[in-house]
Each structure stands twice: as C-alpha cells, then as structure tokens.
Design a protein around this motif. Structure first.
Motif, PDB file in Angstrom:
ATOM      1  N   VAL A 197      -5.357   3.316  -2.188  1.00 28.42           N
ATOM      2  CA  VAL A 197      -6.229   2.371  -2.873  1.00 28.42           C
ATOM      3  C   VAL A 197      -6.794   3.010  -4.144  1.00 28.42           C
ATOM      4  N   GLY A 219      -8.700  -5.288   0.340  1.00 31.76           N
ATOM      5  CA  GLY A 219      -9.679  -4.564   1.162  1.00 31.76           C
ATOM      6  C   GLY A 219     -10.896  -4.161   0.358  1.00 31.76           C
ATOM      7  N   GLU A 230       0.819  -1.216   0.000  1.00 34.36           N
ATOM      8  CA  GLU A 230       0.000   0.000   0.000  1.00 34.36           C
ATOM      9  C   GLU A 230       0.852   1.264   0.000  1.00 34.36           C
ATOM     10  N   HIS A 278      -6.346   1.889   4.974  1.00 37.29           N
ATOM     11  CA  HIS A 278      -5.703   1.532   3.712  1.00 37.29           C
ATOM     12  C   HIS A 278      -5.226   2.810   3.034  1.00 37.29           C
TER      13      HIS A 278
END
Length: 451
Positions: free
Chosen positions: A390, A320, A187, A387
């Motif tokens: 993304v 996710g 990430e 997160h």
C-alpha cells in the motif's frame, strides 16, 4: 454633433472594447492525448515507460493534468478489469534532436545525456521524482490549480542551452480478468505471481510478501482454470489544461511526501528513507488493541528550504485506505484527504476500489509552512485484513508569498485601454442623447413611430 462624429466615436468605442477583451484574455486551453498502445492479457501486468510524450508546448502555466485507461474505441475501462495501479509523468531535459527512448525501464533517463527535473519533495534519487500522477482514483480526484496560480513549464530561461523540455510517462496497470484473487493481484502479492526475484534478478528481501518488486512488466497473476486468454489493446488518455504564461500568474512548487520516509538515507541506497510502499498487518482477533482495526503510520518530515503558502493538497492511497492528514510542527492540520469508494460496476464507480480522493483548497494566505518546519504525515488503513504494497503519499502545491510585481507592459496597456474605453462610452452616451434631442427639436420622427 454630426452623424459622422457619432459613428466615429461608436467605432472607436467598439475597437477599444476589442482591445480590452484581448488584453484581458488568457483563456484556459484543453488538449486530450493518447499514450502509445500497450497490450494486456488476463492476469498480466504492464509497467511501461514512454519518452517524449505529446504535451502542450511553449511557456505555459499548467492548470490540470489527469488521465484514465481506455480501450481502442475510446471507452473507459473499469478497474475490476484493468486496475490502474499508478501513472506518473516526469519532466526531463534532453539534447535537441536526440533520439526518443522507449522501454520497460527508465535507466536511459538517468544514465544518458538526459536528466530529470524533480519536484521539490524530500525523497531523493530516483524515488518519487514525478510532478504528476496518481492511480485508481484518477477519475474522481479534483486536481485543478486555482487562480492566480499555475505550474510553470516551458520557460526557455531555465532550460539549459542546447536542450529541450520533454515529458516521460510511466503506466503501471494490472489486468484482473479471470484471476483467482482480484484484490491479491492488485496488491501485487508475490505468491500469486510466483515471483521470488525482482526485475533485476535479485532475490527478494526476507519477509517481502507483496508490492512493486513482484509486479513488474509482463509478469502473470494466477488465473482461474479455463479462462480465455484474450488480449486487448489499451491506452492512457490524458487531459492537460493550461494557459499561456503571463506575469500575473503565481508559480507553485510541487511537493510529494511519503509516509515511509525515515529522513535517513540507508547505506548504499539512492533513497532518502522513502520506501514508497508498506504492508498493513491484519488485526483480526485483536481489534481493541489496534485502534479498532485501524493501522496508523506516521512520518516526521523536515523541510530543507523556504516555506510558503499551501494552495492545494491531496493524498494517494490504495484500497483499504481511510485517509491521510498532513500536520504542521505545532500540530495544526495543514490538509486532509479522504478516499471515495465506488458502489457499482461502471467506470469511475467500481465497488471496493478507491475511485477518488478528496482535495483541499485552503483560502489563499491561510495555510502556511515556515522555513525548515518539520511536518507530520499520517496515513490510516483499515486492517481487518492484511494489505501488501500500500502507499501513503501526499501531494501539495506551495506558492512563495507573492512578491510585489511591477506591472507588465500588457497589464499597463490593458489598464489604460479600460480607462479610455470608460471615457469614450460616457462620451458616446452623451452624444447619442444630444443627437436624439436635436432630432426631436427639429421635428424629425422615426419611421417606426409612424402610424
């Protein structure tokens, strides 16, 4: 009817059958290519650009384009060793004979005599201009373009005089062997990479904690102590399926939508409100007020040109992700796409990773976009943990309502040959029956019938 007449008719029938098959044949061709080699050590990032990559030539209809990371022996590399953040392929025109560019940035494409061919999406400038490309989900995402549609390439009528069509490949991969936080590295968390400035040397904007700006070529994610720094050579193996172009093929336009698209171009920016990536905040301890720990992001996207029929759609999300949906102006669902998560360790089934996205294939003529219709893109992520960086992209293929086409010469010949073949077949059957009857009446017996 004589024997010569019979064999002449039979030979003619076979010849016409061969012509019929040839006239009707447009088989799908497949070719597999390797990108130039790139090297990665544990924790390293590769963000490579390769110009004028190998690609099928001629006037063709592309039916499928997919890829995966492999090692020097051609073995598929699992995502928990080398995470394929994304790969993208762009088409561009270059002066014939111009030297091939290779490097770690795509400035040459935009500031030389070359120029890019963009998809039909709403993001402007250098953002999301590719025609092909996804990420970790590449192995199990269905991307085949159904008949009678195709993505047209190599049309000499649209390539500028003195130029030739070429293709550019960008590979963004992250080696996570031996890192302290595999998910954090994939990430692109800035603290794990010890990055405070982007690749151009500019300070990161306030509040930026992770994403592409911290994940450029050759940066290093934090490692476990004592892990061996063994580099290895890797490639992107990409497969292209296509057919030769013919008038019966219906061309499609590629649209790429971004859930971060605001529809407004920020001052001094080449982006039309498309930021490509965004963060998902953790809702731990506050799930009931956050839709059960589901982060939902929406964007309203105004189409600027004609509508058409949607014949394919798929989303791109990271780990996710819970899926994305594209809605029409009246709230109707145009296409939904859900992630497929792995459950094991082998390539294509890596636990915790998005290893595929479901695709939608509407029945032809059933899902249409109107001219200048405003669409809504919704992207959902699990927010039980934070997160960074993304994505919520949506790819669709759109065909104009197929025009009434005048039959091509090849189609005309095929139809006429088919009619003649049917007639000749009937004639041969009648002739054979007649000849057998004459033989029986004249007392002839086949040697196979003798005892």
């Amino acid at each position: 009817m004589t024997y010569c007449s019979q064999w002449w008719l039979l030979s003619l029938a076979i010849f016409l059958l061969a012509l019929t098959v040839q006239a009707n044949e447009n088989v799908v061709k497949t070719d597999v290519f390797l990108s130039p080699k790139f090297e990665l050590g544990p924790g390293q990032v590769a963000d490579k650009f390769y110009y004028n990559i190998d690609f099928p030539r001629g006037h063709i209809a592309i039916k499928e384009f997919n890829g995966e990371v492999v090692d020097e022996l051609g073995n598929s590399v699992p995502l928990h060793e080398t995470y394929l953040h994304h790969w993208i392929v762009k088409r561009y025109y270059a002066p014939k004979g111009e030297k091939v560019h290779e490097g770690n940035g795509d400035q040459e494409l935009h500031f030389s005599k070359n120029f890019a061919v963009r998809n039909a999406g709403t993001c402007q400038g250098r953002v999301l201009g590719q025609e092909f490309g996804i990420g970790s989900e590449t192995r199990k995402t269905k991307v085949y373009v159904p008949d009678p549609y195709g993505i047209e390439a190599g049309n000499s009528m649209v390539i500028p005089k003195g130029f030739e069509e070429r293709w550019l490949l960008n590979i963004h991969a992250i080696d996570t062997r031996g890192v302290v936080d595999r998910m954090g590295c994939t990430e692109c968390r800035c603290d794990l990479y010890n990055i405070t400035r982007d690749k151009a040397g500019w300070p990161l904007r306030p509040g930026y904690t992770g994403g592409l700006a911290c994940c450029y070529d050759q940066v290093q994610c934090r490692m476990q102590e004592g892990f061996d720094n063994i580099k290895r050579s890797l490639y992107l193996r990409y497969t292209v399926k296509w057919v030769d172009w013919e008038n019966s093929i219906v061309p499609v336009n590629i649209y790429i939508f971004d859930v971060t698209d605001t529809g407004e171009r920020p001052a001094g920016s080449t982006r039309n409100g498309c930021q490509v990536e965004y963060d998902v905040a953790s809702c731990v301890g506050n799930c009931m007020e956050n839709n059960g720990c589901v982060d939902t992001k929406k964007a309203r996207i105004a189409m600027s040109d004609d509508g058409g029929e949607i014949i394919y759609g798929v989303a791109h999300q990271h780990s996710g992700g819970l899926g994305a949906t594209l809605y029409g102006e009246d709230g109707r669902v145009l296409c939904s796409s859900l992630p497929i998560y792995g459950e094991g360790t082998e390539p294509g089934n890596e636990a915790g990773y998005v290893v595929g996205m479901s695709s939608c294939y509407p029945q032809p003529g059933t899902v249409k976009m109107s001219e200048k219709e405003t669409l809504t893109l919704e992207s959902n992520y699990n927010s039980t943990q934070k997160h960074t960086g993304v994505m919520g992209l949506f790819y669709i293929l759109v065909a104009d309502s197929p025009p009434r086409r005048m039959p091509s010469l090849l189609t005309f010949i095929h139809d006429q040959v088919a009619l003649v073949f049917m007639g000749v077949t009937v004639a041969v059957v009648v002739a054979v029956g007649y000849l057998r009857r004459n033989r029986r009446e004249s007392g002839y017996q086949s040697i196979l019938m003798q005892q």
